[in-house]
Design an enzyme around this catalytic site. Sequence first.
Site, PDB file in Angstrom:
ATOM      1  N   LEU A  78      10.095  12.443  39.893  1.00  6.41           N
ATOM      2  CA  LEU A  78       9.277  12.825  38.742  1.00  6.41           C
ATOM      3  C   LEU A  78       9.313  11.737  37.692  1.00  6.41           C
ATOM      4  CD1 LEU A  78      10.509  16.496  38.303  1.00  6.41           C
ATOM      5  CD2 LEU A  78       8.199  15.813  38.916  1.00  6.41           C
ATOM      6  N   GLU A 108       9.995  24.802  34.296  1.00  3.52           N
ATOM      7  CA  GLU A 108      11.195  25.203  35.044  1.00  3.52           C
ATOM      8  C   GLU A 108      12.356  24.396  34.522  1.00  3.52           C
ATOM      9  OE1 GLU A 108      10.230  24.217  39.058  1.00  3.52           O
ATOM     10  OE2 GLU A 108       8.712  25.765  39.196  1.00  3.52           O
ATOM     11  N   LYS A 110      15.259  21.789  35.107  1.00  6.84           N
ATOM     12  CA  LYS A 110      15.456  20.704  36.066  1.00  6.84           C
ATOM     13  C   LYS A 110      16.931  20.693  36.449  1.00  6.84           C
ATOM     14  CE  LYS A 110      14.378  15.901  36.949  1.00  6.84           C
ATOM     15  NZ  LYS A 110      15.681  15.399  37.376  1.00  6.84           N
ATOM     16  N   ASP A 112      20.276  19.610  38.129  1.00  5.60           N
ATOM     17  CA  ASP A 112      20.817  18.292  38.460  1.00  5.60           C
ATOM     18  C   ASP A 112      21.733  18.405  39.676  1.00  5.60           C
ATOM     19  OD1 ASP A 112      21.252  15.635  38.275  1.00  5.60           O
ATOM     20  OD2 ASP A 112      22.646  15.735  36.598  1.00  5.60           O
ATOM     21  N   GLU A 171      16.816  22.354  45.187  1.00  7.92           N
ATOM     22  CA  GLU A 171      17.932  21.560  44.688  1.00  7.92           C
ATOM     23  C   GLU A 171      19.247  22.267  45.027  1.00  7.92           C
ATOM     24  OE1 GLU A 171      16.839  18.811  43.300  1.00  7.92           O
ATOM     25  OE2 GLU A 171      18.484  17.998  42.114  1.00  7.92           O
ATOM     26  N   TYR A 223      12.415  25.052  44.553  1.00  6.64           N
ATOM     27  CA  TYR A 223      11.469  24.806  43.471  1.00  6.64           C
ATOM     28  C   TYR A 223      10.047  24.489  43.924  1.00  6.64           C
ATOM     29  CZ  TYR A 223      12.941  19.961  44.280  1.00  6.64           C
ATOM     30  OH  TYR A 223      13.240  18.770  44.852  1.00  6.64           O
ATOM     31  N   LYS A 311      13.432  15.290  29.752  1.00 12.04           N
ATOM     32  CA  LYS A 311      14.900  15.334  29.798  1.00 12.04           C
ATOM     33  C   LYS A 311      15.518  15.825  28.495  1.00 12.04           C
ATOM     34  CE  LYS A 311      16.096  13.236  33.798  1.00 12.04           C
ATOM     35  NZ  LYS A 311      16.708  11.948  33.908  1.00 12.04           N
ATOM     36  N   CYS A 405      53.388  -7.105  23.120  1.00 11.80           N
ATOM     37  CA  CYS A 405      52.929  -6.321  24.269  1.00 11.80           C
ATOM     38  C   CYS A 405      53.681  -5.000  24.282  1.00 11.80           C
ATOM     39  CB  CYS A 405      53.182  -7.095  25.560  1.00 11.80           C
ATOM     40  SG  CYS A 405      53.000  -6.050  27.023  1.00 11.80           S
ATOM     41  N   CYS A 408      56.237  -5.225  27.492  1.00  8.35           N
ATOM     42  CA  CYS A 408      57.329  -6.204  27.644  1.00  8.35           C
ATOM     43  C   CYS A 408      57.743  -6.869  26.333  1.00  8.35           C
ATOM     44  CB  CYS A 408      56.953  -7.251  28.683  1.00  8.35           C
ATOM     45  SG  CYS A 408      55.625  -8.335  28.108  1.00  8.35           S
ATOM     46  N   CYS A 423      48.523 -10.181  26.746  1.00  3.94           N
ATOM     47  CA  CYS A 423      49.937 -10.411  26.994  1.00  3.94           C
ATOM     48  C   CYS A 423      49.970 -11.536  28.017  1.00  3.94           C
ATOM     49  CB  CYS A 423      50.589  -9.151  27.570  1.00  3.94           C
ATOM     50  SG  CYS A 423      52.192  -9.491  28.314  1.00  3.94           S
ATOM     51  N   CYS A 428      55.259  -9.504  33.076  1.00  3.59           N
ATOM     52  CA  CYS A 428      55.134  -8.198  32.404  1.00  3.59           C
ATOM     53  C   CYS A 428      54.949  -7.090  33.451  1.00  3.59           C
ATOM     54  CB  CYS A 428      53.947  -8.237  31.453  1.00  3.59           C
ATOM     55  SG  CYS A 428      53.486  -6.628  30.795  1.00  3.59           S
TER      56      CYS A 428
HETATM   57  S1  IVH Z   1       9.661  19.452  41.402  1.00  3.95           S
HETATM   58  C1  IVH Z   1       7.362  15.545  43.172  1.00  3.95           C
HETATM   59  N1  IVH Z   1      11.244  21.065  40.173  1.00  3.95           N
HETATM   60  O1  IVH Z   1      14.405  16.422  40.286  1.00  3.95           O
HETATM   61  C2  IVH Z   1       8.688  16.020  42.777  1.00  3.95           C
HETATM   62  N2  IVH Z   1      12.151  19.028  40.967  1.00  3.95           N
HETATM   63  O2  IVH Z   1      13.301  13.554  39.677  1.00  3.95           O
HETATM   64  C3  IVH Z   1       8.612  17.486  42.577  1.00  3.95           C
HETATM   65  N3  IVH Z   1      14.549  18.776  40.560  1.00  3.95           N
HETATM   66  O3  IVH Z   1      13.666  15.037  43.385  1.00  3.95           O
HETATM   67  C4  IVH Z   1       9.904  17.964  42.195  1.00  3.95           C
HETATM   68  N4  IVH Z   1      14.827  20.689  39.544  1.00  3.95           N
HETATM   69  O4  IVH Z   1      15.329  16.958  43.383  1.00  3.95           O
HETATM   70  C5  IVH Z   1      11.146  19.884  40.796  1.00  3.95           C
HETATM   71  N5  IVH Z   1      12.512  22.630  39.063  1.00  3.95           N
HETATM   72  C6  IVH Z   1      12.415  21.462  39.695  1.00  3.95           C
HETATM   73  C7  IVH Z   1      13.528  20.608  39.875  1.00  3.95           C
HETATM   74  C8  IVH Z   1      13.350  19.391  40.516  1.00  3.95           C
HETATM   75  C9  IVH Z   1      15.431  19.590  39.966  1.00  3.95           C
HETATM   76  C10 IVH Z   1      14.896  17.440  41.124  1.00  3.95           C
HETATM   77  C11 IVH Z   1      14.284  17.189  42.471  1.00  3.95           C
HETATM   78  C12 IVH Z   1      13.492  15.924  42.334  1.00  3.95           C
HETATM   79  C13 IVH Z   1      14.009  15.343  41.071  1.00  3.95           C
HETATM   80  C14 IVH Z   1      12.859  14.608  40.409  1.00  3.95           C
END
Ligand code: IVH
Length: 668
Positions: A78, A108, A110, A112, A171, A223, A311, A405, A408, A423, A428
């Site tokens: 993304l 949604e 995101k 990690d 994910e 997702y 982000k 130091c 030492c 040192c 040492c």
């Molecule tokens: S949609 C075309 N939805 O974030 C990509 N991705 O940098 C469509 N991810 O590779 C992805 N939560 O692994 C989507 N709600 C979400 C997500 C999500 C985490 C991850 C996914 C993707 C990365 C994108």
Amino acid sequence: MTINIHELRDQIRYHERKYYIDDQPEIPDAEFDKLMRQLEELEKASSEDIPSDSPTQRVGGGVALGSRVPHRSPMLSLDNTFGEKALLDFGVRVKKLLEDAPVEYVTELKIDGLGVSLLYEDGVFVRGLTRGDGEFGENVSGNLRTIRAIPLRLISTEDDPVPPILEVRGEVFIPKHRLGEINAQREAEGESPFANPRNAAAGSVRTLDSTITAKRPLDIFIYSLNYVEGLDVATHTEALEKLKQFGFKCNPHTELHNTLEDVIIYYNQWVPKREAIPYEVDGIVVKVNDFAQQNELGSTAKSPRWATSYKFPAHQTMTKIEKIEVQVGRTGVLTPVAILEPVKLAGATITHATLHNEQEILNKDVRIGDTIILERAGDVIPKIIDVLKEKRKGDEVAFRFPDLCPTCNTPVQRSDAEVAVRCVNAGCSAQLKRRIAHFASRNALEIEGLGPATVNQLVNNNLVQDVADLYTLKVEEVGKLERMGPGLTHNLFHQIEHSKQASAARVLVGLSIFHVGETIAEQLIDHFLSIESLSQAEAEAIAAIPGIGPQIAESVASFFSQNRPLIEKLKAAGLRCFTEQVVKKPKVLEDTFFSDKTFVITGNLTEMTRTEASTQIKTRGGKVTSSVSNKTDFLIAGEGAGSKYNKAVELGVPILTPETFFEHLKAN
Ligand code: IVH
């Protein structure tokens, strides 16, 4: 009453769903275990083959890790949007391409974790892939089927029969609060802890042993619906509803909006709540809801034009500096480290933060007792980004950098040429401990049985005065050390013996020569072919190698002029790189992805050391240098990448993840 094996499987599937997907178990765990045992027995007694979607088939499935499989459609990433303005600009682009048609946006969280693609045929899980380089994924089916939130068989009803082919993406993640227990166990087993839940999830899915995956508390949110035959859905939200009906676990915090202003409200609601979410979330994802509009917008080579990620700001928290300690490094540099009141930050408990050097403390006016703001972006090591002077009460104590130091007591050396305070006592013990630990580390001679506790004891008991003394240790002496039973001692000696096979570059790295890391060591050995001939070179001859500056050359030459006895000892110990003249250069492959390109490697690549990576690149006709410049074609950035990463972004040098790099290695 005898229960039918098929009914029993369905019953277990139902309870698995209740427990792992709906989070509403209906029966106690013991009851569930009983049903599982019953099924195992019935399957054992039955003459029929056990189907792959039986709940018993979640452990120890055939792992085909390593096989590369093409994705049906590329697994894109993304685009990142920073700030409200950029998000509104995304909307402007979308609107323009759609000629001002009304647009609905879905938001949604995101997650990690690790992106995966799951394929179902006639409702049965048949294959799971990692993202890989986006074109090809890694087959991790055996590992994924151990994850209980991934259904092995989908729910099919008369009104909603499962389609014959269905591919979804989602994910995989580990809940934040489970990281501690995984790391405690890893440390007990002598392995290094995972830096964050994402690495833990990725490491658990990409392991060779699916019984390890099965033990990890992995979970998943689906997702997207990526491909389907015979299912009529017009929007993303409709697709998610269908996926939930089929038994997939989708994140509940999905919302529909008519404007990006509403999207911003959604985002702002989550910023303060993110820490309270039990899994790591690094932002929100905004998607155009309508599939026809998604198609119209299409994708670039890297990412769809119909979605973007917005982000969250880097994780920050406040804490206090309890004291400042000074650590002595392997080259004698004194580094001040702030010892903090422990705080949780981005899924880890932070207790230390480096203060870099004396100048940094003076510039920031950091005092003991100060309240500070600590920041941690993704994998990056926590950084002190601000000192809250307004929170001072008056009892904070300015730190005086030591003149001696701390280990030492030798007077430290300050020079105008550098900020580092050193040192300079070669004897040492703090330096010696660090040098030995470094000699044994993964990038150098890889003596795994030699952990910090053993190094401390070896030095404190005067059993080693330099790294070469490791090769003349006596079993009786080592066996007497605390916690060194016969098994551990035997293992240590075995590993020390094995380390004699290390390449010249690794041994050179292991010597702790100031400025000489993996890349420089490789370059030096490429040119001089052996440590012996390098050790006799003048600084000018070393500086004549392209990419090696006068400072490095001076450091190398002066090291060897002062450490002749150490080199003689290592030679006498029988290290292969001294006894055998390995001058044959590996054959270079032609016409590969790497041919004639220049690479810089930074951070931890997890699967191989940087030295190995650079050898692999060279045998494929590429070049590896130590610093990022306009001449760099690619930066390979692993976990913990820092200034080189920033430099690459600044110069627009393309960045490869370790995964993509490995894919290219496999391809050529
Ligand atoms: S949609 C075309 N939805 O974030 C990509 N991705 O940098 C469509 N991810 O590779 C992805 N939560 O692994 C989507 N709600 C979400 C997500 C999500 C985490 C991850 C996914 C993707 C990365 C994108």
